[in-house]
Design a protein around this motif. Structure first.
Motif, PDB file in Angstrom:
ATOM      1  N   GLU A  51      54.175  23.289  31.438  1.00 55.51           N
ATOM      2  CA  GLU A  51      54.301  24.560  32.150  1.00 55.51           C
ATOM      3  C   GLU A  51      55.007  25.541  31.216  1.00 55.51           C
ATOM      4  O   GLU A  51      56.053  25.239  30.678  1.00 55.51           O
ATOM      5  CB  GLU A  51      55.100  24.374  33.438  1.00 55.51           C
ATOM      6  N   LYS A  52      54.409  26.698  31.021  1.00 57.60           N
ATOM      7  CA  LYS A  52      54.953  27.652  30.060  1.00 57.60           C
ATOM      8  C   LYS A  52      55.768  28.769  30.724  1.00 57.60           C
ATOM      9  O   LYS A  52      56.625  29.367  30.096  1.00 57.60           O
ATOM     10  CB  LYS A  52      53.810  28.276  29.262  1.00 57.60           C
ATOM     11  N   ILE A  53      55.488  29.058  31.988  1.00 53.43           N
ATOM     12  CA  ILE A  53      56.098  30.211  32.637  1.00 53.43           C
ATOM     13  C   ILE A  53      57.219  29.826  33.608  1.00 53.43           C
ATOM     14  O   ILE A  53      58.323  30.335  33.529  1.00 53.43           O
ATOM     15  CB  ILE A  53      55.029  31.028  33.405  1.00 53.43           C
ATOM     16  N   PHE A  54      56.921  28.917  34.523  1.00 56.20           N
ATOM     17  CA  PHE A  54      57.858  28.616  35.609  1.00 56.20           C
ATOM     18  C   PHE A  54      58.864  27.547  35.210  1.00 56.20           C
ATOM     19  O   PHE A  54      58.566  26.644  34.437  1.00 56.20           O
ATOM     20  CB  PHE A  54      57.082  28.153  36.850  1.00 56.20           C
ATOM     21  N   SER A  55      60.067  27.650  35.770  1.00 57.55           N
ATOM     22  CA  SER A  55      61.095  26.643  35.505  1.00 57.55           C
ATOM     23  C   SER A  55      61.096  25.556  36.571  1.00 57.55           C
ATOM     24  O   SER A  55      61.966  24.700  36.593  1.00 57.55           O
ATOM     25  CB  SER A  55      62.478  27.297  35.418  1.00 57.55           C
ATOM     26  N   ASN A  56      60.118  25.601  37.471  1.00 56.48           N
ATOM     27  CA  ASN A  56      59.934  24.519  38.440  1.00 56.48           C
ATOM     28  C   ASN A  56      58.441  24.406  38.765  1.00 56.48           C
ATOM     29  O   ASN A  56      57.680  25.345  38.574  1.00 56.48           O
ATOM     30  CB  ASN A  56      60.771  24.732  39.710  1.00 56.48           C
ATOM     31  N   ILE A 177      53.189  10.422  34.759  1.00 59.90           N
ATOM     32  CA  ILE A 177      53.016  11.865  34.676  1.00 59.90           C
ATOM     33  C   ILE A 177      54.284  12.482  34.099  1.00 59.90           C
ATOM     34  O   ILE A 177      55.366  12.337  34.661  1.00 59.90           O
ATOM     35  CB  ILE A 177      52.695  12.469  36.057  1.00 59.90           C
ATOM     36  N   LYS A 178      54.130  13.144  32.961  1.00 60.90           N
ATOM     37  CA  LYS A 178      55.247  13.794  32.285  1.00 60.90           C
ATOM     38  C   LYS A 178      55.060  15.293  32.433  1.00 60.90           C
ATOM     39  O   LYS A 178      54.024  15.841  32.039  1.00 60.90           O
ATOM     40  CB  LYS A 178      55.267  13.397  30.816  1.00 60.90           C
ATOM     41  N   ILE A 179      56.057  15.954  33.013  1.00 57.44           N
ATOM     42  CA  ILE A 179      55.973  17.393  33.237  1.00 57.44           C
ATOM     43  C   ILE A 179      57.041  18.076  32.400  1.00 57.44           C
ATOM     44  O   ILE A 179      58.231  17.786  32.535  1.00 57.44           O
ATOM     45  CB  ILE A 179      56.140  17.734  34.731  1.00 57.44           C
ATOM     46  N   ASN A 180      56.597  18.946  31.522  1.00 57.19           N
ATOM     47  CA  ASN A 180      57.512  19.706  30.667  1.00 57.19           C
ATOM     48  C   ASN A 180      57.592  21.126  31.206  1.00 57.19           C
ATOM     49  O   ASN A 180      56.572  21.809  31.336  1.00 57.19           O
ATOM     50  CB  ASN A 180      56.990  19.738  29.225  1.00 57.19           C
ATOM     51  N   ILE A 181      58.819  21.564  31.533  1.00 61.87           N
ATOM     52  CA  ILE A 181      59.015  22.913  32.044  1.00 61.87           C
ATOM     53  C   ILE A 181      60.061  23.612  31.188  1.00 61.87           C
ATOM     54  O   ILE A 181      60.953  22.972  30.641  1.00 61.87           O
ATOM     55  CB  ILE A 181      59.433  22.920  33.538  1.00 61.87           C
ATOM     56  N   PRO A 182      59.973  24.950  31.069  1.00 61.25           N
ATOM     57  CA  PRO A 182      60.982  25.666  30.283  1.00 61.25           C
ATOM     58  C   PRO A 182      62.332  25.650  31.004  1.00 61.25           C
ATOM     59  O   PRO A 182      62.381  25.692  32.231  1.00 61.25           O
ATOM     60  CB  PRO A 182      60.418  27.079  30.165  1.00 61.25           C
ATOM     61  N   LEU A 183      63.387  25.572  30.229  1.00 59.00           N
ATOM     62  CA  LEU A 183      64.717  25.592  30.807  1.00 59.00           C
ATOM     63  C   LEU A 183      65.074  27.007  31.224  1.00 59.00           C
ATOM     64  O   LEU A 183      64.748  27.981  30.541  1.00 59.00           O
ATOM     65  CB  LEU A 183      65.750  25.082  29.807  1.00 59.00           C
ATOM     66  N   LYS A 184      65.737  27.113  32.344  1.00 55.18           N
ATOM     67  CA  LYS A 184      66.182  28.418  32.829  1.00 55.18           C
ATOM     68  C   LYS A 184      67.412  28.827  32.011  1.00 55.18           C
ATOM     69  O   LYS A 184      68.337  28.039  31.847  1.00 55.18           O
ATOM     70  CB  LYS A 184      66.545  28.314  34.303  1.00 55.18           C
ATOM     71  N   ASN A 185      67.448  30.069  31.521  1.00 55.49           N
ATOM     72  CA  ASN A 185      68.563  30.590  30.719  1.00 55.49           C
ATOM     73  C   ASN A 185      68.826  29.720  29.509  1.00 55.49           C
ATOM     74  O   ASN A 185      69.870  29.296  29.213  1.00 55.49           O
ATOM     75  CB  ASN A 185      69.820  30.746  31.571  1.00 55.49           C
TER      76      ASN A 185
END
Length: 185
Positions: A51-56, A177-185
Motif C-alpha cells: 500500500e503506497k498511500i494509506f497508513s491502514n 499474506i504480508k501487507i506493507n503500509i507506509p508509516l504515519k509521520n
C-alpha cells in the motif's frame, strides 16, 4: 524417586506431579520451524500487498459464500462488493467455499441448489469482476478446491477457475499474506 526426576509439582495441587518434557520438545520444534525463512511452495502461498498511500488497510474476508447454493445471500454479497469498491483502502481475501459446487454424487444437494457449478462460477466472476484489482488471493475450500470428496465427480476446482478468470492469486491450501503500509509521520 529417580523415575520422577523430570517431574515438577503442580502449583495448584502439590500432590500432583507434572512432566512437561513432551510440550517442551514440541515448543522447541515449533520455534525451529518459525525461524525458517523459506516457504514450502506446495503448501504455502505467499501474497504480498504494498500500500503506497494509506497508513491502514481494511481487509474484508469473504469466506463461505456458497454461491449457487440454496443459502446464497446475493443481496448481502452485492453490499460487500459495493463497500470494497467504494472504500479506497479496502482489499479482500476469499477464504474457501466461494462456490457451493453441488453435484449429483456430492454431499451438497444438487437438486435444491440454485445454480449448477458452471453457472455459479460464471455468476461469481461477473459479481466480483468490478473489484478484481482489490482481491489479494483466493483460497480453496472443501466445496470448491482441488481436493475433497465434493469435487470428485465435477472434476473441476471452481476456486482455481475463479482466480484464473479474474487474474488473481490462487492458494490451494493456505496463504501467508504480508501487507506493507507506509508509516504515519
Amino acid at each position: 524417586m529417580a523415575k520422577y526426576q523430570n517431574f515438577t509439582k503442580s502449583t495448584l495441587n502439590p500432590n500432583i506431579l507434572l512432566n512437561n518434557e513432551h510440550e517442551a520438545k514440541e515448543l522447541k520444534a515449533i520455534d525451529k520451524i518459525a525461524e525458517m525463512e523459506q516457504l514450502d511452495p506446495e503448501v504455502n502461498t505467499l501474497v504480498e500487498y504494498n500500500e503506497k498511500i494509506f497508513s491502514n488497510v481494511c481487509i474484508v474476508p469473504l469466506f463461505d459464500l456458497h454461491i449457487g447454493g440454496e443459502g446464497t445471500k446475493l443481496k448481502r454479497i452485492k453490499m460487500v462488493i459495493d463497500f470494497v469498491k467504494h472504500t479506497s483502502n479496502a482489499v479482500c481475501v476469499f477464504g474457501g467455499d466461494l462456490l457451493d459446487n453441488a453435484t449429483l454424487n456430492g454431499a451438497t444437494n444438487a437438486h435444491t441448489s440454485k445454480l449448477n457449478p458452471n453457472r455459479a462460477l460464471d455468476l461469481a466472476v461477473e459479481l466480483f469482476e468490478p473489484i478484481k484489482d482489490k482481491v489479494l488471493c483466493v483460497l480453496a475450500g472443501n466445496h470448491d478446491g482441488e481436493s475433497g470428496g465434493r469435487n470428485k465427480d465435477s472434476n473441476m476446482a471452481p476456486a482455481k477457475q475463479f482466480a484464473k478468470r479474474l487474474g488473481v492469486k490462487y492458494a490451494p491450501f493456505n496463504a501467508l499474506i504480508k501487507i506493507n503500509i507506509p508509516l504515519k509521520n
